[in-house]
Design a protein around this motif. Structure first.
Motif, short mmCIF file in Angstrom:
data_model
loop_
_atom_site.label_atom_id
_atom_site.label_comp_id
_atom_site.label_asym_id
_atom_site.label_seq_id
_atom_site.Cartn_x
_atom_site.Cartn_y
_atom_site.Cartn_z
N LEU A 26 30.34 36.19 47.81
CA LEU A 26 30.39 34.85 47.24
C LEU A 26 31.79 34.26 47.33
N ASN A 27 31.85 32.94 47.36
CA ASN A 27 33.13 32.24 47.39
C ASN A 27 33.78 32.32 46.01
N ARG A 28 35.07 32.08 45.97
CA ARG A 28 35.81 32.12 44.72
C ARG A 28 36.98 31.15 44.81
N LYS A 29 37.15 30.35 43.79
CA LYS A 29 38.27 29.41 43.77
C LYS A 29 39.51 30.08 43.18
N PHE A 30 40.58 30.04 43.92
CA PHE A 30 41.83 30.62 43.46
C PHE A 30 42.80 29.50 43.07
N PRO A 31 43.64 29.75 42.05
CA PRO A 31 44.61 28.72 41.64
C PRO A 31 45.54 28.36 42.80
N VAL A 32 46.02 27.14 42.78
CA VAL A 32 46.93 26.65 43.82
C VAL A 32 48.23 26.20 43.17
N SER A 34 45.12 44.06 49.99
CA SER A 34 45.33 43.74 48.57
C SER A 34 44.04 43.21 47.96
N VAL A 35 43.56 43.90 46.92
CA VAL A 35 42.35 43.48 46.22
C VAL A 35 42.69 43.14 44.77
N ASP A 36 41.76 42.49 44.09
CA ASP A 36 41.97 42.11 42.70
C ASP A 36 41.90 43.36 41.82
N PRO A 37 42.99 43.66 41.07
CA PRO A 37 42.96 44.85 40.20
C PRO A 37 42.07 44.67 38.97
N THR A 38 41.74 43.42 38.61
CA THR A 38 41.01 43.17 37.36
C THR A 38 39.70 43.94 37.25
N PRO A 39 38.82 43.94 38.26
CA PRO A 39 37.58 44.71 38.13
C PRO A 39 37.83 46.20 37.90
N TRP A 40 38.92 46.72 38.44
CA TRP A 40 39.24 48.14 38.26
C TRP A 40 39.67 48.43 36.82
N ARG A 41 40.09 47.40 36.11
CA ARG A 41 40.52 47.55 34.72
C ARG A 41 39.34 47.40 33.75
N THR A 59 51.02 35.56 36.28
CA THR A 59 50.45 35.08 37.53
C THR A 59 49.26 35.96 37.89
N THR A 60 48.12 35.32 38.17
CA THR A 60 46.92 36.08 38.48
C THR A 60 46.87 36.42 39.98
N TYR A 61 45.88 37.20 40.31
CA TYR A 61 45.65 37.58 41.71
C TYR A 61 45.11 36.40 42.51
N GLY A 62 45.55 36.32 43.77
CA GLY A 62 44.94 35.38 44.71
C GLY A 62 45.48 33.97 44.71
N VAL A 63 46.53 33.69 43.92
CA VAL A 63 47.09 32.34 43.88
C VAL A 63 47.52 31.92 45.28
N ARG A 64 47.12 30.69 45.69
CA ARG A 64 47.52 30.13 46.98
C ARG A 64 48.67 29.15 46.76
N ARG A 65 49.44 28.85 47.82
CA ARG A 65 50.61 28.00 47.64
C ARG A 65 50.80 26.97 48.76
N TYR A 66 51.34 25.84 48.35
CA TYR A 66 51.90 24.84 49.26
C TYR A 66 53.41 24.92 49.14
N THR A 83 37.82 43.11 50.23
CA THR A 83 37.70 41.69 50.60
C THR A 83 38.93 40.96 50.04
N THR A 84 39.32 39.87 50.69
CA THR A 84 40.54 39.17 50.29
C THR A 84 40.32 37.65 50.28
N PRO A 85 41.22 36.90 49.64
CA PRO A 85 41.11 35.43 49.63
C PRO A 85 41.26 34.79 51.00
#
Length: 304
Positions: free
Chosen positions: A125-131, A292-299, A180-187, A98-100
């Protein structure tokens, strides 16, 4: 008269044979419906995590009761179908990434195999990613990847090697702090980049500091700036097996070659700032079946 008696005797024998045959057939057909009526064992399916959120890897474990059945097991989600690989005798597992960029909510996982189809409802579930908001100066052109670079990296991320090489939790590939964490979105200049998200974790390691393999696997990609890797820079890709791959970008040094088998914790290169990079850091991207998935759960959790 003798002929008539012989014929009568023969008919009796034939009649006796037919009666016996009919009785045997009756016995067969009396048992047959019971055999056909026996219930087919349903596939035993387990989905983890129980409450996945965007960016998580959904693991679908399948136990099959018929060890002689060679039918391929698959798990489908939407338009995508993922293979189930054997992880133990009569036990198989498929990963659904799953991806952002996806929408949260209930999705149906369709498990197919052994002549059966099971539909499972999974709530993501939804998840808020940094912007981040980035302003580029007028006329500043971004770095374009070469066609060779794009093809090599795309092919690497789609690897689905049947063997499973990793064992246990994934290690931190560099000792630096996470910048920088996973999933950061950008303007960019006020416009939201709807197709962009940070596809991995960045570590602010010092230039030249060690980069290690987070898990065992085979080196399936080695690329260098001199070969046209303008964006990734000097890069190493490790195939962990069963659709799981890791990519390490912007390296200053590469210590492995394609085809090498590396163990968890083995040195594979050093932190650098090659390619599209504004300073020394390591980018580690973890991909599952090409996404691309979040590596954190794998750690933090053991994925069998």
């Amino acid at each position: 008269m003798m002929i008539e008696n012989s014929a009568s005797s023969s008919n009796k024998k034939l009649l006796g044979f037919n009666i016996k045959a009919i009785n045997v057939l009756k016995g067969i057909f009396a048992v047959l419906p019971l055999t056909l009526a026996l219930p087919v064992e349903a596939l035993q399916v387990k989905v983890t995590p129980t409450n996945p959120k965007l960016g998580d890897t959904i693991s679908v474990e399948i136990n099959r009761d018929n060890p002689d059945n060679t039918t391929n097991l698959t798990v489908a989600s939407g338009k995508n179908t993922y293979p189930a690989f054997e992880i133990a005798p009569n036990q198989y597992r498929a990963f659904v990434p799953t991806t952002p960029l996806e929408k949260a909510g209930t999705r149906t996982l369709r498990v197919t195999g052994d002549g059966q189809v099971q539909n499972l409802a999974v709530n993501v579930l939804n998840r808020k990613f940094p912007v981040q908001r980035i302003t580029l100066p007028p006329g500043k052109a971004g770095v374009d990847a070469t066609e060779y670079e794009l093809k090599r990296v795309a092919a690497f991320k789609l690897l689905q090697t049947p063997e499973k090489y990793w064992n246990g939790v994934f290690l931190k590939p560099n000792a630096g702090r996470m910048s920088t964490t996973y999933g950061v979105r950008r303007y960019y200049n006020g416009t939201f980049a709807k197709d962009y998200y940070h596809r991995g974790l960045d570590y602010a390691g010092a230039a030249g500091s060690s980069v290690i393999a987070p898990a065992s696997g085979r080196v399936a990609l080695v690329g260098r700036v001199s070969q046209g890797f303008r964006v990734h820079g000097n890069v190493v890709g490790i195939d962990h097996g069963q659709g799981v791959t890791s990519i390490f970008m912007h390296l200053s040094r590469i210590n492995v070659k394609e085809g090498d088998f590396v163990k968890a914790g083995q040195l594979i290169g050093a932190v650098g700032s090659t390619g599209a990079s504004t300073g020394p850091h390591l980018h580690w991207g973890l991909y599952v079946n090409g996404q691309s998935v979040d590596p954190t759960p794998w750690r933090t959790k053991v994925v069998k």
